[in-house]
Design a protein around this motif. Structure first.
Motif, mmCIF file in Angstrom:
data_model
loop_
_atom_site.group_PDB
_atom_site.id
_atom_site.type_symbol
_atom_site.label_atom_id
_atom_site.label_comp_id
_atom_site.label_asym_id
_atom_site.label_seq_id
_atom_site.Cartn_x
_atom_site.Cartn_y
_atom_site.Cartn_z
ATOM 1 N N GLU A 28 0.838 -1.205 0.000
ATOM 2 C CA GLU A 28 0.000 0.000 0.000
ATOM 3 C C GLU A 28 0.872 1.254 0.000
ATOM 4 O O GLU A 28 0.629 2.192 -0.746
ATOM 5 C CB GLU A 28 -0.909 -0.033 1.227
ATOM 6 C CG GLU A 28 -1.865 1.119 1.312
ATOM 7 C CD GLU A 28 -2.703 1.042 2.573
ATOM 8 O OE1 GLU A 28 -2.637 2.000 3.379
ATOM 9 O OE2 GLU A 28 -3.425 0.036 2.751
ATOM 10 N N GLU A 63 -11.555 -6.230 3.003
ATOM 11 C CA GLU A 63 -10.959 -5.265 3.938
ATOM 12 C C GLU A 63 -9.722 -4.621 3.319
ATOM 13 O O GLU A 63 -9.520 -3.405 3.415
ATOM 14 C CB GLU A 63 -10.605 -5.946 5.259
ATOM 15 C CG GLU A 63 -10.106 -4.988 6.312
ATOM 16 C CD GLU A 63 -9.806 -5.650 7.642
ATOM 17 O OE1 GLU A 63 -9.118 -5.003 8.463
ATOM 18 O OE2 GLU A 63 -10.232 -6.803 7.870
ATOM 19 N N ASP A 64 -8.896 -5.416 2.654
ATOM 20 C CA ASP A 64 -7.710 -4.886 1.988
ATOM 21 C C ASP A 64 -8.118 -3.892 0.896
ATOM 22 O O ASP A 64 -7.522 -2.825 0.774
ATOM 23 C CB ASP A 64 -6.888 -6.027 1.384
ATOM 24 C CG ASP A 64 -5.560 -5.538 0.832
ATOM 25 O OD1 ASP A 64 -4.644 -5.268 1.638
ATOM 26 O OD2 ASP A 64 -5.443 -5.423 -0.410
ATOM 27 N N ASN A 67 -9.358 -0.647 2.561
ATOM 28 C CA ASN A 67 -8.216 0.080 3.141
ATOM 29 C C ASN A 67 -7.384 0.755 2.056
ATOM 30 O O ASN A 67 -6.959 1.906 2.207
ATOM 31 C CB ASN A 67 -7.331 -0.864 3.957
ATOM 32 C CG ASN A 67 -7.995 -1.305 5.245
ATOM 33 O OD1 ASN A 67 -8.946 -0.681 5.721
ATOM 34 N ND2 ASN A 67 -7.506 -2.393 5.819
ATOM 35 N N ARG A 68 -7.148 0.035 0.956
ATOM 36 C CA ARG A 68 -6.382 0.618 -0.146
ATOM 37 C C ARG A 68 -7.138 1.797 -0.768
ATOM 38 O O ARG A 68 -6.539 2.830 -1.076
ATOM 39 C CB ARG A 68 -6.052 -0.440 -1.196
ATOM 40 C CG ARG A 68 -4.927 -1.375 -0.779
ATOM 41 C CD ARG A 68 -4.713 -2.495 -1.799
ATOM 42 N NE ARG A 68 -3.637 -3.388 -1.394
ATOM 43 C CZ ARG A 68 -2.368 -3.267 -1.784
ATOM 44 N NH1 ARG A 68 -2.008 -2.307 -2.608
ATOM 45 N NH2 ARG A 68 -1.463 -4.123 -1.364
ATOM 46 N N ASN A 70 -9.195 3.831 0.655
ATOM 47 C CA ASN A 70 -9.056 4.976 1.565
ATOM 48 C C ASN A 70 -7.680 5.621 1.425
ATOM 49 O O ASN A 70 -7.562 6.846 1.341
ATOM 50 C CB ASN A 70 -9.279 4.528 3.018
ATOM 51 C CG ASN A 70 -10.719 4.192 3.296
ATOM 52 O OD1 ASN A 70 -11.635 4.749 2.694
ATOM 53 N ND2 ASN A 70 -10.939 3.266 4.221
ATOM 54 N N ALA A 71 -6.644 4.798 1.382
ATOM 55 C CA ALA A 71 -5.272 5.317 1.270
ATOM 56 C C ALA A 71 -5.053 6.010 -0.073
ATOM 57 O O ALA A 71 -4.423 7.065 -0.134
ATOM 58 C CB ALA A 71 -4.271 4.175 1.456
ATOM 59 N N TRP A 99 -17.353 1.019 1.113
ATOM 60 C CA TRP A 99 -16.415 2.137 0.996
ATOM 61 C C TRP A 99 -17.178 3.455 1.023
ATOM 62 O O TRP A 99 -18.138 3.650 0.274
ATOM 63 C CB TRP A 99 -15.590 2.001 -0.282
ATOM 64 C CG TRP A 99 -14.518 3.040 -0.359
ATOM 65 C CD1 TRP A 99 -13.516 3.243 0.540
ATOM 66 C CD2 TRP A 99 -14.348 4.014 -1.376
ATOM 67 N NE1 TRP A 99 -12.721 4.288 0.136
ATOM 68 C CE2 TRP A 99 -13.215 4.775 -1.035
ATOM 69 C CE3 TRP A 99 -15.034 4.319 -2.544
ATOM 70 C CZ2 TRP A 99 -12.756 5.825 -1.823
ATOM 71 C CZ3 TRP A 99 -14.581 5.359 -3.331
ATOM 72 C CH2 TRP A 99 -13.443 6.108 -2.970
#
Length: 195
Positions: A28, A63-64, A67-68, A70-71, A99
């Motif tokens: 990430e 989840e990954d 999270n990605r 968002n980043a 999301w």
């Protein structure tokens, strides 16, 4: 060019649909660095950086993927592609529900081709990339044409439908180009460079 779409796979990447393909993602952090570099290199604020997330393809889980997303949004991506090779859009729709980002979601419905535009809109999807349909359509027709060219001894025997040369000239805007050439020649005549 209005946008660039970059994906979070390692180089050299393998196609997401390749059987037994190696689907390795960058960390990430490393991909965020790429987005930041792309954002810093932008000269035009309307140029879009679209970050493609391959978490679902690589079987890293929802989840990954979230999270990605968002980043990548925080790093400056202008849109997010969420990619899946499932036969239904359920996985993509689940991502859309989970999301809560503020940038557009983009999809590539190659494997879940039965999804409707209405369904995509209902799930907050703002853009669709039809990534390979024109290539695949062209491939089958070009292959058939080449087979006929090998088989027959003249073009009149070819059964494949073809665009006319006029269609190609219109596509290329050839007549507009010829008019521009004439305008340039007239200017050169006025200036005494040609007779």
């Amino acid at each position: 060019v209005a946008a660039v779409c970059i994906e979070d796979k390692t180089f050299p990447k393998q196609n997401s649909f390749l059987k037994n393909g190696k689907q390795e993602l960058l960390s990430e952090k490393d991909f965020v660095a790429k987005i930041i570099a792309a954002r810093e290199a932008k000269n035009d604020s309307s140029f879009m950086i679209i970050a493609r997330i391959e978490s679902l393809i690589a079987k890293l889980g929802m989840e990954d993927a979230v999270n990605r997303a968002n980043a990548y949004e925080k790093a400056g991506a202008d849109a997010i592609v969420i990619h899946s090779k499932e036969k239904t859009p359920d996985e993509v729709f689940r991502f859309c529900e989970l999301w809560n980002g503020d940038i557009p979601i983009v999809v590539i419905p190659t494997s879940y081709s039965g999804v409707t535009t209405k369904e995509l809109i209902e799930h907050k999807i703002k853009m669709v990339i039809y990534a390979n349909q024109t290539l695949r359509t062209s491939h089958i027709h070009i292959s058939k044409l080449l087979e006929e060219l090998k088989k027959f001894d003249n073009l009149n025997q070819i059964s494949q439908e073809m665009s006319s040369m006029e269609d190609i000239f219109k596509l290329q805007q050839m007549y507009g180009i010829k008019k521009e050439e004439e305008n340039i020649k007239n200017e050169l005549r006025k200036m005494g460079y040609i007779d």
